[in-house]
Design a protein around this motif. Structure first.
Motif: not given
Length: 308
Positions: A58-59, A70-72, A174-177
């Motif tokens: 879970e983030g 990086s995918l999105t 941002l996606e990582r977070a």
């Protein structure tokens, strides 16, 4: 006079006195029972309960962590590149795709014989009666897709290059977070907010295109995130300031309305995601983002009624 600390019996081993208490429940714990935590020590029951409540993947703001953050961003860049290539292959600035995908608050009567020209005074009915007229609808005439497709539309290679470079720098972190779904929601809501502000504050006969509204939304999200974790807010503000200055003094026709809308949309969406309470967080985030989207659509409807 300072009183000496009082020893209490361990809640699991009553014969053992201890001065240590669990940081979560406050129960006395001896050296055999204490488990090191991020701050202080916890008892075995609290550690076990915390493990049940928190999913391993879970983030920090809910949802699953992206296996490839990086995918999105790569997919968004690929969509922008594909649309740009299609526009370039069909005439560039003169491509009919630009008129179809770019944001037009109200429709235009385009010239069939000269793609560079249009008839600004001709309405939809008059245009259809003209031998050289071809009506291109805007948002007010039902081309609602332009609210989003305009954020994936570029003509100049410099324009798409700058926007995609900024997206590449901002997106993965941002996606990582935030996680993939929340990151994408913030980006798309920022793009929608940019279009809505353009509808309200720009000349209805003008057009707008480009991903910069979504990019400004990501800058807003980064600002919220940096403030939440007590990060380097000053560097984000400096970056934002540089982009604001470029908006007004940069070359070409830059839509400050789109940049403002994207920034406000990104700030609002990120606040909903980042500051949602832990209890029922996903539900609060969903309702908040849906409510924000509904507000933007309601503003769009009101503006369409005015333009009509």
């Amino acid at each position: 006079m300072t009183q000496p600390p009082v020893a209490y019996p361990c809640y699991r081993h009553p014969a053992t006195a201890t001065y240590i208490r669990c940081q979560r429940c406050g129960r006395p714990i001896c050296g055999e029972c204490m488990i090191s935590a991020a701050v202080g020590f916890q008892c075995p029951e609290c550690v076990s309960q915390g493990a049940k409540q928190t999913r391993q993947n879970e983030g920090p703001y809910g949802g699953e962590r992206s296996s490839n953050p990086s995918l999105t961003t790569i997919v968004l860049i690929a969509i922008n590149a594909f649309v740009w290539a299609a526009i370039s292959a069909t005439g560039g600035a003169l491509s009919r795709l630009v008129d179809t995908l770019a944001l037009l608050p109200v429709g235009r009567c385009m010239s069939v014989s000269d793609a560079r020209s249009y008839y600004p005074e001709a309405g939809a009915q008059a245009c259809r009666l003209m031998a050289d007229g071809s009506w291109q609808p805007g948002v007010a005439e039902g081309a609602y897709w332009q609210l989003i497709t305009s954020a994936f539309t570029h003509i100049e290679i410099f324009h798409i290059g700058m926007n995609m470079l900024a997206l590449w720098f901002l997106g993965p972190s941002l996606e990582r977070a935030l996680g993939r779904v929340r990151f994408l929601a913030i980006y798309l809501i920022s793009a929608l907010a940019a279009s809505v502000v353009v509808l309200w504050l720009s000349d209805p006969s003008s057009s707008a295109l480009g991903a910069s509204g979504g990019v400004f939304g990501l800058i807003g999200a980064l600002l919220v995130l940096a403030y939440k974790v007590h990060g380097d807010v000053r560097s984000v503000l400096i970056w934002l300031g540089i982009n604001v200055v470029y908006t007004f003094i940069g070359p070409g026709s830059i839509s400050w309305q789109g940049h403002l809308g994207g920034l406000l949309g990104g700030l609002a969406a990120a606040i909903i995601v980042v500051y949602a309470p832990r209890a029922g967080r996903s539900r609060v985030q969903l309702l908040g983002l849906v409510g924000l989207t509904a507000l933007l659509l309601a503003l769009t409807v009101v503006r369409i009624l005015q333009l009509g």
